[in-house]
Write a protein that holds these residues in place. Structure first.
Motif, PDB file in Angstrom:
ATOM      1  N   ILE A  40       0.839  -1.205   0.000  1.00  0.00           N
ATOM      2  CA  ILE A  40       0.000   0.000   0.000  1.00  0.00           C
ATOM      3  C   ILE A  40       0.873   1.253   0.000  1.00  0.00           C
ATOM      4  N   GLU A  41       1.910   1.255   0.816  1.00  0.00           N
ATOM      5  CA  GLU A  41       2.800   2.422   0.872  1.00  0.00           C
ATOM      6  C   GLU A  41       3.506   2.627  -0.455  1.00  0.00           C
ATOM      7  N   ARG A  42       4.013   1.571  -1.059  1.00  0.00           N
ATOM      8  CA  ARG A  42       4.762   1.703  -2.310  1.00  0.00           C
ATOM      9  C   ARG A  42       3.852   2.120  -3.473  1.00  0.00           C
ATOM     10  N   GLU A  43       2.588   1.685  -3.443  1.00  0.00           N
ATOM     11  CA  GLU A  43       1.661   2.030  -4.524  1.00  0.00           C
ATOM     12  C   GLU A  43       1.084   3.433  -4.376  1.00  0.00           C
ATOM     13  N   ALA A  44       1.194   4.015  -3.195  1.00  0.00           N
ATOM     14  CA  ALA A  44       0.655   5.360  -2.977  1.00  0.00           C
ATOM     15  C   ALA A  44       1.464   6.376  -3.775  1.00  0.00           C
ATOM     16  N   ALA A  45       0.771   7.295  -4.415  1.00  0.00           N
ATOM     17  CA  ALA A  45       1.439   8.291  -5.254  1.00  0.00           C
ATOM     18  C   ALA A  45       2.386   9.178  -4.456  1.00  0.00           C
ATOM     19  N   SER A  46       2.020   9.475  -3.212  1.00  0.00           N
ATOM     20  CA  SER A  46       2.864  10.332  -2.382  1.00  0.00           C
ATOM     21  C   SER A  46       2.492  10.152  -0.918  1.00  0.00           C
ATOM     22  N   LEU A  47       3.242  10.782  -0.059  1.00  0.00           N
ATOM     23  CA  LEU A  47       2.940  10.756   1.374  1.00  0.00           C
ATOM     24  C   LEU A  47       1.708  11.593   1.698  1.00  0.00           C
ATOM     25  N   ASP A  48       1.224  12.353   0.725  1.00  0.00           N
ATOM     26  CA  ASP A  48       0.034  13.183   0.917  1.00  0.00           C
ATOM     27  C   ASP A  48      -1.266  12.425   0.656  1.00  0.00           C
ATOM     28  N   VAL A  49      -1.172  11.171   0.213  1.00  0.00           N
ATOM     29  CA  VAL A  49      -2.368  10.353   0.034  1.00  0.00           C
ATOM     30  C   VAL A  49      -3.077  10.283   1.388  1.00  0.00           C
ATOM     31  N   THR A  50      -4.402  10.375   1.354  1.00  0.00           N
ATOM     32  CA  THR A  50      -5.139  10.359   2.619  1.00  0.00           C
ATOM     33  C   THR A  50      -6.140   9.220   2.672  1.00  0.00           C
ATOM     34  N   GLY A  51      -6.497   8.897   3.906  1.00  0.00           N
ATOM     35  CA  GLY A  51      -7.549   7.938   4.193  1.00  0.00           C
ATOM     36  C   GLY A  51      -8.317   8.452   5.395  1.00  0.00           C
ATOM     37  N   TYR A  52      -9.522   7.955   5.548  1.00  0.00           N
ATOM     38  CA  TYR A  52     -10.381   8.428   6.633  1.00  0.00           C
ATOM     39  C   TYR A  52     -10.173   7.574   7.876  1.00  0.00           C
ATOM     40  N   PHE A  53      -9.921   8.237   8.999  1.00  0.00           N
ATOM     41  CA  PHE A  53      -9.782   7.557  10.286  1.00  0.00           C
ATOM     42  C   PHE A  53     -11.017   7.877  11.121  1.00  0.00           C
ATOM     43  N   GLY A  54     -11.895   6.883  11.230  1.00  0.00           N
ATOM     44  CA  GLY A  54     -13.190   7.083  11.852  1.00  0.00           C
ATOM     45  C   GLY A  54     -13.150   7.550  13.295  1.00  0.00           C
ATOM     46  N   ARG A  55     -12.220   7.060  14.074  1.00  0.00           N
ATOM     47  CA  ARG A  55     -12.174   7.446  15.484  1.00  0.00           C
ATOM     48  C   ARG A  55     -11.942   8.944  15.643  1.00  0.00           C
ATOM     49  N   TRP A  56     -11.167   9.522  14.755  1.00  0.00           N
ATOM     50  CA  TRP A  56     -10.919  10.967  14.799  1.00  0.00           C
ATOM     51  C   TRP A  56     -11.899  11.742  13.922  1.00  0.00           C
ATOM     52  N   GLU A  57     -12.659  11.008  13.096  1.00  0.00           N
ATOM     53  CA  GLU A  57     -13.569  11.613  12.132  1.00  0.00           C
ATOM     54  C   GLU A  57     -12.840  12.619  11.242  1.00  0.00           C
ATOM     55  N   GLN A  58     -11.651  12.211  10.801  1.00  0.00           N
ATOM     56  CA  GLN A  58     -10.787  13.080   9.987  1.00  0.00           C
ATOM     57  C   GLN A  58     -10.053  12.248   8.942  1.00  0.00           C
ATOM     58  N   ASP A  59      -9.701  12.912   7.849  1.00  0.00           N
ATOM     59  CA  ASP A  59      -8.774  12.307   6.905  1.00  0.00           C
ATOM     60  C   ASP A  59      -7.366  12.457   7.467  1.00  0.00           C
ATOM     61  N   VAL A  60      -6.545  11.448   7.245  1.00  0.00           N
ATOM     62  CA  VAL A  60      -5.145  11.487   7.686  1.00  0.00           C
ATOM     63  C   VAL A  60      -4.259  11.118   6.501  1.00  0.00           C
ATOM     64  N   SER A  61      -3.050  11.641   6.495  1.00  0.00           N
ATOM     65  CA  SER A  61      -2.127  11.373   5.393  1.00  0.00           C
ATOM     66  C   SER A  61      -1.329  10.093   5.634  1.00  0.00           C
ATOM     67  N   LEU A  62      -0.823   9.548   4.548  1.00  0.00           N
ATOM     68  CA  LEU A  62       0.094   8.417   4.649  1.00  0.00           C
ATOM     69  C   LEU A  62       1.305   8.807   5.492  1.00  0.00           C
ATOM     70  N   ARG A  63       1.734  10.030   5.388  1.00  0.00           N
ATOM     71  CA  ARG A  63       2.853  10.544   6.192  1.00  0.00           C
ATOM     72  C   ARG A  63       2.549  10.354   7.684  1.00  0.00           C
ATOM     73  N   LEU A  64       1.355  10.803   8.112  1.00  0.00           N
ATOM     74  CA  LEU A  64       0.970  10.655   9.512  1.00  0.00           C
ATOM     75  C   LEU A  64       0.931   9.181   9.905  1.00  0.00           C
ATOM     76  N   VAL A  65       0.387   8.341   9.029  1.00  0.00           N
ATOM     77  CA  VAL A  65       0.299   6.912   9.323  1.00  0.00           C
ATOM     78  C   VAL A  65       1.688   6.322   9.529  1.00  0.00           C
ATOM     79  N   MET A  66       2.627   6.660   8.673  1.00  0.00           N
ATOM     80  CA  MET A  66       3.976   6.106   8.812  1.00  0.00           C
ATOM     81  C   MET A  66       4.649   6.605  10.086  1.00  0.00           C
ATOM     82  N   VAL A  67       4.468   7.870  10.416  1.00  0.00           N
ATOM     83  CA  VAL A  67       5.041   8.395  11.653  1.00  0.00           C
ATOM     84  C   VAL A  67       4.365   7.735  12.859  1.00  0.00           C
ATOM     85  N   HIS A  68       3.050   7.545  12.779  1.00  0.00           N
ATOM     86  CA  HIS A  68       2.343   6.875  13.872  1.00  0.00           C
ATOM     87  C   HIS A  68       2.862   5.443  14.071  1.00  0.00           C
TER      88      HIS A  68
END
Length: 171
Positions: free
Chosen positions: A118-146
């Motif tokens: 998933i990380e390698r196929e993502a166009a950039s670290l700015d790709v986002t996904g929705y994190f329901g617990r926060w009710e927010q979109d988060v970036s791949l960058r945030l996910v990797m740092v997390h």
């Protein structure tokens, strides 16, 4: 950077994505290293009471973490169940009392492979996904740092657990 063992060495002058990827691989390898050479019984050995934390529980937990952040959040596989809980309880992964190295590591390694893809196929670290617990979109960058944060914290736990089992200490 020389790790002095078989873990991948993060680059000293890599770009952002290469550096995040390398440190994540380093921490994944560290968790595996902390579990190396132990029997199933030793891997299930729990820390000091009342905690039931074990190395195998950490491996199972990190399988859930990888699965949740990369597959459910970034890849939007929203109906994907947890590996060890039918009730959506992330804490159940920690109960490795009936688990084996083969079961836990097979699941963890499969989730790591999904995450890498998933990380390698993502166009950039700015790709986002929705994190329901926060009710927010988060970036791949945030996910990797997390994930780096999760592995670093739990690898610290793994240090203490391993030392308590057989006295082995170190990076």
């Amino acid at each position: 950077m020389n790790t002095g063992d078989d873990r991948p060495a993060p680059p000293l002058r890599g770009d952002e994505r290469e550096t995040l990827r390398a440190f994540l691989e380093f921490h994944r390898a560290t968790l595996a290293m902390k579990c190396a050479g132990l029997t199933d019984e030793e891997l299930r050995a729990q820390s000091s009471p009342p905690s039931t934390l074990s190395l195998l529980g950490l491996v199972r937990h990190m399988a859930e973490v990888e699965r949740n952040w990369f597959r459910r959040v970034i890849n939007q596989e929203v109906d994907l169940p947890l590996v060890w809980s039918d009730k959506g309880d992330f804490q159940e992964a920690y109960d490795a009392s009936k688990s084996t190295r083969e079961e836990a590591f097979t699941a963890w390694e499969a989730e790591v492979e999904h995450s890498r893809r998933i990380e390698r196929e993502a166009a950039s670290l700015d790709v986002t996904g929705y994190f329901g617990r926060w009710e927010q979109d988060v970036s791949l960058r945030l996910v990797m740092v997390h994930l780096l944060h999760e592995y670093a914290r739990h690898n610290g736990h793994a240090d203490f657990l391993r030392e308590g089992i057989d006295g082995v200490v170190g990076a």
